[in-house]
Enzyme design. Sequence first.
Site, short mmCIF file in Angstrom:
data_model
loop_
_atom_site.label_atom_id
_atom_site.label_comp_id
_atom_site.label_asym_id
_atom_site.label_seq_id
_atom_site.Cartn_x
_atom_site.Cartn_y
_atom_site.Cartn_z
N ARG A 53 0.81 -1.23 0.00
CA ARG A 53 0.00 0.00 0.00
C ARG A 53 0.84 1.27 0.00
O ARG A 53 0.47 2.28 -0.56
CB ARG A 53 -0.84 0.01 1.29
CG ARG A 53 -2.29 -0.23 1.07
CD ARG A 53 -2.99 -0.20 2.38
NE ARG A 53 -2.13 -0.66 3.47
CZ ARG A 53 -2.56 -1.07 4.64
NH1 ARG A 53 -3.83 -1.08 4.89
NH2 ARG A 53 -1.75 -1.48 5.60
N ASP A 83 -1.34 -21.08 17.14
CA ASP A 83 -0.11 -20.50 16.59
C ASP A 83 0.95 -21.58 16.30
O ASP A 83 1.71 -21.45 15.36
CB ASP A 83 0.45 -19.46 17.58
CG ASP A 83 1.67 -18.74 17.05
OD1 ASP A 83 1.58 -18.22 15.92
OD2 ASP A 83 2.70 -18.70 17.74
N HIS A 94 6.84 -23.09 7.86
CA HIS A 94 8.30 -22.98 7.71
C HIS A 94 9.04 -24.09 8.45
O HIS A 94 10.20 -24.35 8.16
CB HIS A 94 8.80 -21.58 8.07
CG HIS A 94 8.89 -21.30 9.53
ND1 HIS A 94 7.82 -20.94 10.29
CD2 HIS A 94 9.95 -21.33 10.39
CE1 HIS A 94 8.21 -20.75 11.54
NE2 HIS A 94 9.50 -20.97 11.63
N LYS A 123 0.79 -18.89 7.08
CA LYS A 123 -0.12 -19.08 8.18
C LYS A 123 -0.39 -17.74 8.88
O LYS A 123 0.44 -16.84 8.71
CB LYS A 123 0.41 -20.13 9.15
CG LYS A 123 1.64 -19.66 9.96
CD LYS A 123 2.07 -20.71 10.91
CE LYS A 123 1.56 -20.48 12.29
NZ LYS A 123 2.28 -19.47 13.10
N HIS A 140 2.91 -26.28 13.26
CA HIS A 140 4.29 -26.75 13.33
C HIS A 140 4.42 -28.10 14.07
O HIS A 140 5.06 -29.02 13.59
CB HIS A 140 5.19 -25.72 14.03
CG HIS A 140 5.17 -24.36 13.41
ND1 HIS A 140 5.05 -24.15 12.06
CD2 HIS A 140 5.26 -23.12 13.95
CE1 HIS A 140 5.07 -22.85 11.79
NE2 HIS A 140 5.20 -22.20 12.93
C1 BG6 Z 1 5.76 -18.84 14.02
C2 BG6 Z 1 4.90 -18.47 15.18
O1 BG6 Z 1 5.02 -19.54 13.06
O2 BG6 Z 1 6.85 -19.64 14.45
C3 BG6 Z 1 5.72 -17.75 16.24
O3 BG6 Z 1 3.84 -17.63 14.75
C4 BG6 Z 1 6.94 -18.55 16.61
O4 BG6 Z 1 4.93 -17.48 17.38
C5 BG6 Z 1 7.70 -19.00 15.37
O5 BG6 Z 1 7.75 -17.73 17.43
C6 BG6 Z 1 8.81 -19.96 15.75
O6 BG6 Z 1 9.62 -20.20 14.63
P1 BG6 Z 1 11.15 -20.59 14.80
O7 BG6 Z 1 11.58 -20.94 13.42
O8 BG6 Z 1 11.83 -19.41 15.38
O9 BG6 Z 1 11.17 -21.76 15.73
#
Ligand code: BG6
Length: 481
Positions: free
Chosen positions: A51, A234, A177, A147, A239
């Site tokens: 934007r 979350d 990720h 996400k 994950h």
């Molecule tokens: C994210 C979450 O998807 O993953 C966060 O929204 C979290 O809350 C993060 O801190 C953790 O990722 P990583 O790669 O740092 O373990």
Amino acid sequence: MVSRVIPVDPFDLVIFGGSGDLAKSKILPGLFRRFVSGQMPRNAKIIGAARSDFDEVQYRALIKAAICSFGQVEASHSDLAPFLELLSYVQIDARGDGGWQVLKTKMRSDIARAFYFSVEPSLFGDIAERLRQHRIALDDSRIVVEKPFGRDLISAKELNKTLAAHFGEEQIYRIDHYLGKETVQNLMAVRFANMLFEPLWNSQYIDHIQITVAEKVGVEGRGEYYDKSGAMRDMVQNHLMQLLCLIAMEPPSQFDPDAVRDEKLKVIRALDQVESDDIVRGQYGPAGDAPGYCDHVDNLTSHTESYIALKAHVQNWRWAGTPFYLRTGKRLKQRLSEIAVVFKDPPHSIFGTEAGANGNTLVIRLQPDEGITMDMTIKEPGPGGMRLINVPLDMTFAEALGPAVDNVPDAYERLVMDVIRGNQTLFMRGDEVEAAWKWTDPIIEGWESRGDVPKPYDSYSAGPEDSLMLLQRDNRKWRRL
Ligand code: BG6
């Protein structure tokens, strides 16, 4: 051992939300590293779309600063200037007409097109529709979505439907990720490229599995999002669920996107509903002068959890009887993500109980110091009779593989390159996401209807006391945090 970087074909990548946090902290520094490694071609094109009103010079300056700070790159790095040359910017109105024609003129023909939706999910539909309406996205273009993919089954289905109205499933890349982390993929190699583990990989030999994703950071700065999500939405729904799938799934017939995702889906569908006594929710309190959760989210009566521990059962032939203990939380003692596969003790100890340690644990450590170790019981060296100790058999690849490890791409780098290659293996399919919500929804509804309040825990501790009980009552204990 030499790292083999296989360059990807030239591409046009549009990042919606191109000046946002994720673009600055992960996507663009990641692309820069791939550029430096030689994987990203020198004639790729990256177009930031957002934007804000930037001209190209301002946008490049913004991204340069982000790469230097988040990517820890010296401003004098010789690759920065040629990388920034690939960048351009379009001011776009996601819900209106502004900017779309300009974007269209920037796209090249006969080159792979990818569109990264690094924006809030409420914009997915508008952007998808306009990309198609203006014929900017073609039938072989890819879209990448982040996400949170919904906040329950209904909203996830709605999002899937919205995207499916404009794109085929083979064009949609839903990022988790965690699937891009090096050790997560190594887990598949260890399981399916060695004969050693597979015969033992079942409830006959495995006592239980622990999946831990502990973070030291709190939710400061993300309170608005986090307080509406909590640890379950979350972290667990995505994950931790993905990690559980990779541990529990049957060997796919090949390392191919649908074969892998079919097997993961079967695991999610085999998960039993979790009993309310098998879940512990927690919320961190203040630590000295440092504020606690409620202050961080600016909601003094918040009942959102920043910690979850739970016991799950995969009800199938392989896993019946082997519990999966999952825990994740913010503001814990240390940052540690690992999966521990705890094998059963031998049926009879010929050395007697007084000889000491018994048992094997395979530990897959995601972060920090990623690697894989196997705890083995051996004789304690030296005199003193047959005393046993556990020592780790270290498969940490840093030592064995040397400099190749330094060039290991981080999760985002790998995943964006996979999008360009058109490989969906490490991305979630729509049905997987829906199945995960189907399992998560009743858990959340349960505590909402009971008005459950999360247990307080001290910041920088190992989490709420009750989570210890979750294992103690099964005669087990958490690995030390
Ligand atoms: C994210 C979450 O998807 O993953 C966060 O929204 C979290 O809350 C993060 O801190 C953790 O990722 P990583 O790669 O740092 O373990």
